[in-house]
Design a protein around this motif. Structure first.
Motif, PDB file in Angstrom:
ATOM      1  N   ASP A 324       0.872  -1.180   0.000  1.00 49.63           N
ATOM      2  CA  ASP A 324       0.000   0.000   0.000  1.00 49.63           C
ATOM      3  C   ASP A 324       0.907   1.227   0.000  1.00 49.63           C
ATOM      4  N   PRO A 325       0.952   1.981  -1.105  1.00 50.14           N
ATOM      5  CA  PRO A 325       1.903   3.102  -1.187  1.00 50.14           C
ATOM      6  C   PRO A 325       1.599   4.252  -0.241  1.00 50.14           C
ATOM      7  N   GLU A 326       0.425   4.239   0.384  1.00 46.98           N
ATOM      8  CA  GLU A 326       0.087   5.279   1.356  1.00 46.98           C
ATOM      9  C   GLU A 326       0.354   4.840   2.790  1.00 46.98           C
ATOM     10  N   ASP A 327       0.827   3.610   2.954  1.00 45.59           N
ATOM     11  CA  ASP A 327       1.140   3.053   4.273  1.00 45.59           C
ATOM     12  C   ASP A 327       2.652   2.839   4.349  1.00 45.59           C
ATOM     13  N   ILE A 328       3.322   3.654   5.128  1.00 44.30           N
ATOM     14  CA  ILE A 328       4.788   3.594   5.194  1.00 44.30           C
ATOM     15  C   ILE A 328       5.271   2.220   5.646  1.00 44.30           C
ATOM     16  N   ASP A 329       4.614   1.625   6.632  1.00 50.77           N
ATOM     17  CA  ASP A 329       5.031   0.305   7.111  1.00 50.77           C
ATOM     18  C   ASP A 329       4.892  -0.743   6.014  1.00 50.77           C
ATOM     19  N   SER A 330       3.792  -0.697   5.281  1.00 44.34           N
ATOM     20  CA  SER A 330       3.575  -1.650   4.193  1.00 44.34           C
ATOM     21  C   SER A 330       4.656  -1.503   3.127  1.00 44.34           C
ATOM     22  N   LEU A 331       4.943  -0.268   2.761  1.00 42.05           N
ATOM     23  CA  LEU A 331       5.953  -0.003   1.737  1.00 42.05           C
ATOM     24  C   LEU A 331       7.345  -0.419   2.220  1.00 42.05           C
ATOM     25  N   THR A 332       7.659  -0.092   3.457  1.00 39.63           N
ATOM     26  CA  THR A 332       8.972  -0.435   4.013  1.00 39.63           C
ATOM     27  C   THR A 332       9.154  -1.945   4.100  1.00 39.63           C
ATOM     28  N   ASN A 333       8.131  -2.644   4.553  1.00 47.20           N
ATOM     29  CA  ASN A 333       8.226  -4.102   4.684  1.00 47.20           C
ATOM     30  C   ASN A 333       8.406  -4.777   3.331  1.00 47.20           C
ATOM     31  N   ALA A 334       7.682  -4.304   2.328  1.00 41.79           N
ATOM     32  CA  ALA A 334       7.810  -4.892   0.992  1.00 41.79           C
ATOM     33  C   ALA A 334       9.200  -4.662   0.416  1.00 41.79           C
TER      34      ALA A 334
END
Length: 383
Positions: A324-334
């Motif tokens: 999810d590009p609006e979720d920093i944690d999601s982007l960082t984890n990916a």
């Protein structure tokens, strides 16, 4: 059959790339087309198109005078010009309010049909322009004798706003420039990278409100805090407010520009070097019709972290890591997952590269010409 193409509002970006490649890869005789006429601006459009013996490039002085003049020419003069010169009119820009038939419109911009994405621009000229485009393109698509969409997702989004389109429609993907195809490289373990030779992330796209480059910057900063030797390279022209937000974010997380580099716009014929120098690609847009940049990163043999929004899963399928590009944690984890997992990088880059091989401009041109001829023939039969 003589084909006319209205390129009056095409002068840059993916629209110009599509037009140039459509002409360059076309075999009109194979489709029963004796001539193709393109109307457009001289310097920014017509001069960029490869010359062909069956091609006529026509510039009207009114098209050199700016947007209002172009709009008047397209909607009040083009119909009469087309009636005197061609049998079917193709409008890749999507908007045509004239009375010439048959004409085929093409949907290349979803922003007019996405109110959530428009809201990112706030109140002002940009948002108002998209509202106007929604009205004009809705009318154009409903009046067209045929409509070309780039993805199933885009067609569904547009039809949700316009209502059912009773005329012909087709899904035709854009192609990929052959010089960008590059076999995936042998992947290295993250331990083989260092601050002196970092793992290079690449993001190619216009800096705009729905592209979320600033979130990618923050994610890369968090990866650095984890001890990973990564850096980020950003390429693309910029929308003013978005560029300010990007620069503010870079100042916050990398004021010395040690691991974030914004290169600005780069000519398309120089992009292949940036793809070859990258280790992975990130695409964080939330509004796309068919992202050519995503197709190009697949063809470049790069492992990809991709936005889970819009048509991206339709294009990349299961050949990337989604976030999810609006979720920093999601982007960082990916991005963390792809950075540290050599085997995953190797598997996904090979799969996405193989999938990209079917997206050629020659096939795009062939399918487009087939559809245009079919619309013309059906129109004749109905009269």
């Amino acid at each position: 059959m003589i084909l006319g193409i209205d390129a009056s509002n095409i002068s840059s970006g993916g629209g110009l790339t599509h037009l140039k490649e459509l002409i360059s890869n076309c075999d009109p005789v194979q489709h029963g087309i004796s001539k193709i006429i393109v109307w457009g601006e001289q310097g920014r459009t017509l001069d960029q198109i490869e010359k062909k013996e069956w091609l006529e490039l026509v510039n009207d002085p009114m098209l050199e005078k700016g947007g209002l003049y172009r709009w008047y020419w397209q909607n009040f003069k083009l119909s009469a010009i087309a009636r005197d010169n061609c049998d079917v009119l193709f409008v890749p820009g999507g908007t045509f309010l004239g009375n010439f038939h048959p004409f085929v419109a093409m949907s290349q911009n979803l922003l007019p049909f996405d109110s959530k994405e428009q809201a990112r621009f706030g109140i002002g000229k940009t948002r108002a322009r998209y509202q106007v485009l929604k009205k004009t393109q809705t009318r154009s698509f409903k009046n067209a004798d045929g409509v070309i969409f780039l993805t199933n997702y885009a067609r569904d989004q547009v039809v949700n706003h316009t209502g059912p389109l009773t005329r012909n429609s087709a899904i035709i993907h854009h192609g990929i420039s052959e010089e960008l195809w590059s076999e995936p490289r042998i992947q290295k373990d993250i331990s083989e990278y260092s601050p002196e030779k970092p793992f290079k992330w690449l993001y190619v796209s216009i800096v705009n409100m729905y592209k979320h480059q600033w979130n990618v910057v923050e994610a890369v900063s968090l990866l650095r805090q984890k001890g990973l030797p990564v850096e980020l390279h950003l390429i693309g022209p910029a929308y003013g407010k978005a560029l300010q937000r990007l620069n503010d974010t870079i100042d916050k997380y990398d004021s010395d520009r040690q691991f974030i580099c914004y290169h600005g716009p780069v000519p398309h014929n120089q992009l292949d070097e940036h793809y070859k120098n990258a280790d992975a690609f990130v695409f964080a847009s939330t509004c796309e019709n068919l992202p050519i940049i995503l197709l190009e990163s697949m063809a470049a043999g790069l492992p990809i972290v991709c936005s889970n929004a819009g048509p991206m899963p339709e294009v990349l399928k299961d050949y990337g890591v989604y976030a999810d590009p609006e979720d920093i944690d999601s982007l960082t984890n990916a991005m963390n997952n792809l950075t540290i997992n050599k085997e995953l990088r190797s598997e996904l880059s090979q799969k996405s590269y193989t999938a990209s091989l079917s997206n050629t401009w020659k096939e795009c041109s062939k399918q487009t010409m087939d559809f245009l001829v079919n619309v013309f023939q059906q129109y004749k039969q109905s009269k």
